[in-house]
Design a protein around this motif. Structure first.
Motif, short mmCIF file in Angstrom:
data_model
loop_
_atom_site.label_atom_id
_atom_site.label_comp_id
_atom_site.label_asym_id
_atom_site.label_seq_id
_atom_site.Cartn_x
_atom_site.Cartn_y
_atom_site.Cartn_z
N THR A 91 -21.24 -35.42 122.87
CA THR A 91 -20.97 -34.07 122.41
C THR A 91 -19.83 -34.12 121.40
O THR A 91 -18.90 -34.91 121.55
CB THR A 91 -20.58 -33.19 123.61
N ARG A 133 -18.26 -26.22 126.83
CA ARG A 133 -19.43 -26.67 127.57
C ARG A 133 -20.18 -27.81 126.87
O ARG A 133 -20.46 -27.75 125.69
CB ARG A 133 -20.39 -25.49 127.75
N GLN A 134 -20.49 -28.84 127.64
CA GLN A 134 -21.43 -29.85 127.19
C GLN A 134 -22.78 -29.51 127.78
O GLN A 134 -22.91 -29.34 128.98
CB GLN A 134 -21.05 -31.23 127.73
N GLU A 135 -23.80 -29.43 126.94
CA GLU A 135 -25.16 -29.15 127.40
C GLU A 135 -25.74 -30.44 127.96
O GLU A 135 -26.37 -31.20 127.24
CB GLU A 135 -26.01 -28.61 126.25
N ARG A 136 -25.52 -30.67 129.24
CA ARG A 136 -25.85 -31.99 129.80
C ARG A 136 -27.35 -32.26 129.87
O ARG A 136 -27.80 -33.38 129.68
CB ARG A 136 -25.19 -32.15 131.16
N GLU A 194 -29.58 -31.17 127.80
CA GLU A 194 -29.97 -31.51 126.42
C GLU A 194 -29.44 -32.88 126.02
O GLU A 194 -30.09 -33.61 125.29
CB GLU A 194 -29.45 -30.45 125.45
N GLU A 209 -20.52 -25.75 123.42
CA GLU A 209 -20.50 -24.28 123.40
C GLU A 209 -19.19 -23.82 124.04
O GLU A 209 -18.80 -24.34 125.08
CB GLU A 209 -21.69 -23.76 124.20
N THR A 268 -25.27 -23.35 115.42
CA THR A 268 -26.15 -24.12 116.31
C THR A 268 -27.59 -24.20 115.79
O THR A 268 -28.43 -24.85 116.42
CB THR A 268 -26.18 -23.51 117.73
N ILE A 323 -32.04 -26.98 121.20
CA ILE A 323 -31.10 -28.06 121.51
C ILE A 323 -30.19 -28.22 120.29
O ILE A 323 -30.65 -28.62 119.22
CB ILE A 323 -31.83 -29.40 121.79
#
Lengths: 331, 331
Positions: free
Chosen positions: A159, A288-291, A293, A319, B152, B309
Motif C-alpha cells: 500500500t 486503511r489498507q484494503e487487504r 484487494e 483510504e 482512486t 480496486i
C-alpha cells in the motif's frame, strides 16, 4: 533442462542416489539429500511432479503475522489471494515459516521440494535468511511490503504509505495541528522505513518542521505506547500518528491513563484499519489498507511473474477512514 | 443513480430537452447539449447504452506517440492491451487525441458520450487540459507514465526508471567511466522528471558527482543531439545516457560527425529498445521497456480500477540490453 544423470555426473554419485535424494528415500543421509536438492535447483531440474500441469500449487508463506481469525491482519490477504488463485484453478497452501525453517533449507530448494510453482510471502523481516535469498531466487515470488532490486522473478506488493501519510497529515493540519508525532513499529522492516520517509515527506509537503523528539520506533504492538507517549506529549505533540492500529490502541490507553482525552487533548491516527479499529473508544481514525484487494493484487503480481512479465511493484491506494479519534488541536 | 428527470430538474429544462441532449438530437444547441452531458456526468447518470452489459467498450487514447507501425513505440503497447482486453470480451477502440479535442469537451463527458467504460491513456503531457482533469475524473483510467495523487479511479503504469538507470550506470562504472552525461527529453513530462531523478540517484549510488554541464533536456528526437553533445564532450563526458533511443541515434551520428568513435571514444546508451536500436551502427546498448508487457499491465490496472480496486501504480522492471555502443572508458 538438466536430467537426473546430469546431476549425478556433477556430484559424482550414482543416478540411483540422486533419485533417492529427489524422492526423499530414507536410506540416504540428510546432508546428501540436501546437496542433491540444492544441485537440482541450481541446474534447473524439475521433478516429474512439478512438470505435470495438473499439479498446480502455490504457497502463501507467512511469518510474523496472524491470519487465522477474521480480525487478524493477514486474514483478508490470504482470502483475496485464494479467491483469485482458485478462479485460475490453482491449489493454495498457507504455510507458517520461521527462522528455523529458513536455516534448515534454501528457499528455492524448499519450494522445489514441495512442488510450489510460486509464492506469496507475507511478513518477512529484512534480516531473514530467505529475504537475502530473494535477491537471487529463480522462483516466481510476490513479496508483501518488501522490495528486491534487479531480480525479475520477484515483485513487491504493498500500500502506498506516502499517499496515506499525506492525507492524514493534511487532515490534521486542517484541524490546526502542527506538532504531529509519529510512533512507528520495529525498525527492521522495509515498511517501517517507508512509513518513516512518508511521514517526513508529508511534513515537508505541509510546511511542518521535523522534530526528532516527536518520532520513535517501538514494535507493532500496543505495549509500545507507554515507553514513548509521555515524551511525545512533553515535546508538545497534539496529535500522534501510529505505525499500525495496535500501536494506536495502546496510545489511546496511555493518553487516558495520563489524564489526556482523545481527541479533545490528543488526536490519534492508526494505520491498517483492522476490525479492532472501529471498536476502540473513541473509534479510531486510521489509514486503511484494503487487504482483500492487496491479496488479489498479490495473486496478479505472482501470475504476471509466472508468465515472465517482470512486475517490479504493484501499489494500492490507502483510504483515510475518519472516525472519532481526531479533533481540533487544543490551543 | 440520477434519472433524466433529476437532470431536467437541476437544469430547469424539460425532460425531453435532456433526452435530446443525451441522444444527440439535431434540434438542440451545441452549448445546451454539452451542458446536459456535463450535468449527466456530474450526477452519475448513465445512458441505457452504457448500462447494457453487452456493450463493453474501452478506449486507448493516444497523444504525442506513434503506434501504427511495428517499429513505433506505441505499437506493442496497444497490442498487449488489446490481447488482454479481447480475452475478457472487451471491444477496444484506439483514438488519437490532441489539444483541440481536449479544449472542446471534458474528459468524462467525452468518455460517457462514446460509451467507453474506461481508458488506457498514452503519451499525455503534464500541461494537457485532460491531465488536470485526471485529478477528478470518475472514469476508470490507466495512465501510461503519469501519476495522479489521491484519485482512486486513476492508476499509473510504467517502467521503473530508477532500476534502469542504476543498471546502466553500474555497467558504465565497471567499464571505467566516471564522467557520465545524460541527454534527456522534453521537460514537460512526468517521465522526463523521473528519469532525471533516477540518473541523479544512480550517480549517488555509485559515488559519482553530479555535474550540471553533463546534463541537458532536448526533445525526444534525434535532432536534439547537435545542440548538446559538443558541450558534454567538452565537459569531459566519456559516456552519454539518452532519454530514449531516438536521442541516442542522434548522439551516435553527432559523435561520428565530430570525429569521435562510438564506443572507442564515447559510449552511448539509449532507453526503450525500439526496433531501430538494434539496427544502428554500432548496435545500441539500451534500457529496454517491455512494451507488450506494459500494455498487458495497463489492461490489468484498468480492470482492477473498474472492479473498484484502487491500484495506485504498477511498475515493470526494465531490461539492460547490451549491444555494441558501450566500451571501456578512454584513458
Amino acid at each position: 533442462m538438466a536430467t537426473i544423470k546430469d546431476i549425478a555426473n556433477r556430484l559424482g554419485v550414482a543416478v540411483s542416489t540422486v533419485s533417492k535424494g529427489l524422492n526423499g528415500a530414507p536410506d540416504i543421509s540428510e546432508d546428501l539429500r540436501q546437496l542433491v536438492l540444492d544441485t537440482a535447483v541450481e541446474m534447473g531440474y524439475k521433478t516429474k511432479r512439478m512438470r505435470k500441469e495438473e499439479l498446480k500449487k502455490l504457497a502463501i508463506l507467512v511469518e510474523n503475522m496472524e491470519y487465522l481469525k477474521e480480525d487478524d491482519f493477514g486474514y483478508d490477504l490470504v482470502l483475496g489471494f485464494e479467491q483469485m488463485a482458485y478462479r485460475d484453478k490453482w491449489d493454495v497452501e498457507v504455510v507458517p515459516i520461521n527462522a528455523r525453517v529458513q536455516a534448515k533449507e534454501r528457499y528455492d530448494t524448499y519450494m522445489l521440494r514441495h512442488g510450489y510453482s510460486g509464492a506469496f510471502v507475507m511478513g518477512m523481516a529484512l534480516m531473514d535468511k530467505w529475504m537475502d535469498e530473494m535477491n537471487r531466487t529463480t522462483i516466481p515470488t510476490a513479496l508483501l511490503d518488501n522490495y528486491v532490486k534487479m531480480n525479475t522473478n520477484v515483485g513487491y506488493v504493498g500500500t502506498d504509505s506516502y499517499e496515506g501519510m499525506s492525507i492524514a497529515v493534511a487532515k490534521l493540519v486542517e484541524l490546526g495541528h502542527s506538532k504531529i508525532a509519529f510512533l512507528n513499529g520495529s525498525p527492521n522492516s522495509m515498511i517501517t522505513n517507508q512509513r518513516d520517509e512518508a511521514y517526513k515527506a508529508a511534513l515537508i509537503e505541509h510546511g511542518l518542521e521535523f522534530d526528532e523528539k516527536l518520532v520513535a520506533h517501538g514494535y507493532y504492538v500496543a505495549e509500545s505506547a507507554p515507553y514513548y507517549v509521555p515524551g511525545m506529549i512533553s515535546a508538545g505533540a497534539t496529535a500522534i500518528l501510529c505505525g499500525n492500529d495496535l500501536i494506536a490502541s495502546g496510545v489511546i490507553d496511555e493518553c487516558k491513563k495520563r489524564g489526556f482525552k482523545v481527541p479533545q487533548d490528543i488526536s490519534v491516527v492508526g494505520f491498517d484499519d483492522i476490525p479492532l479499529a472501529s471498536q476502540l473508544k473513541p473509534a479510531l481514525t486510521t489509514i486503511r489498507q484494503e487487504r482483500l484487494e492487496l491479496g488479489r493484487l498479490a495473486f496478479f503480481t505472482l501470475d504476471s511473474l509466472m508468465h515472465k512479465i517482470p512486475v517490479s511493484r504493484t501499489m494500492l491506494r490507502p483510504e483515510f477512514v475518519e472516525r472519532k479519534s481526531i479533533g481540533k488541536a487544543k490551543k
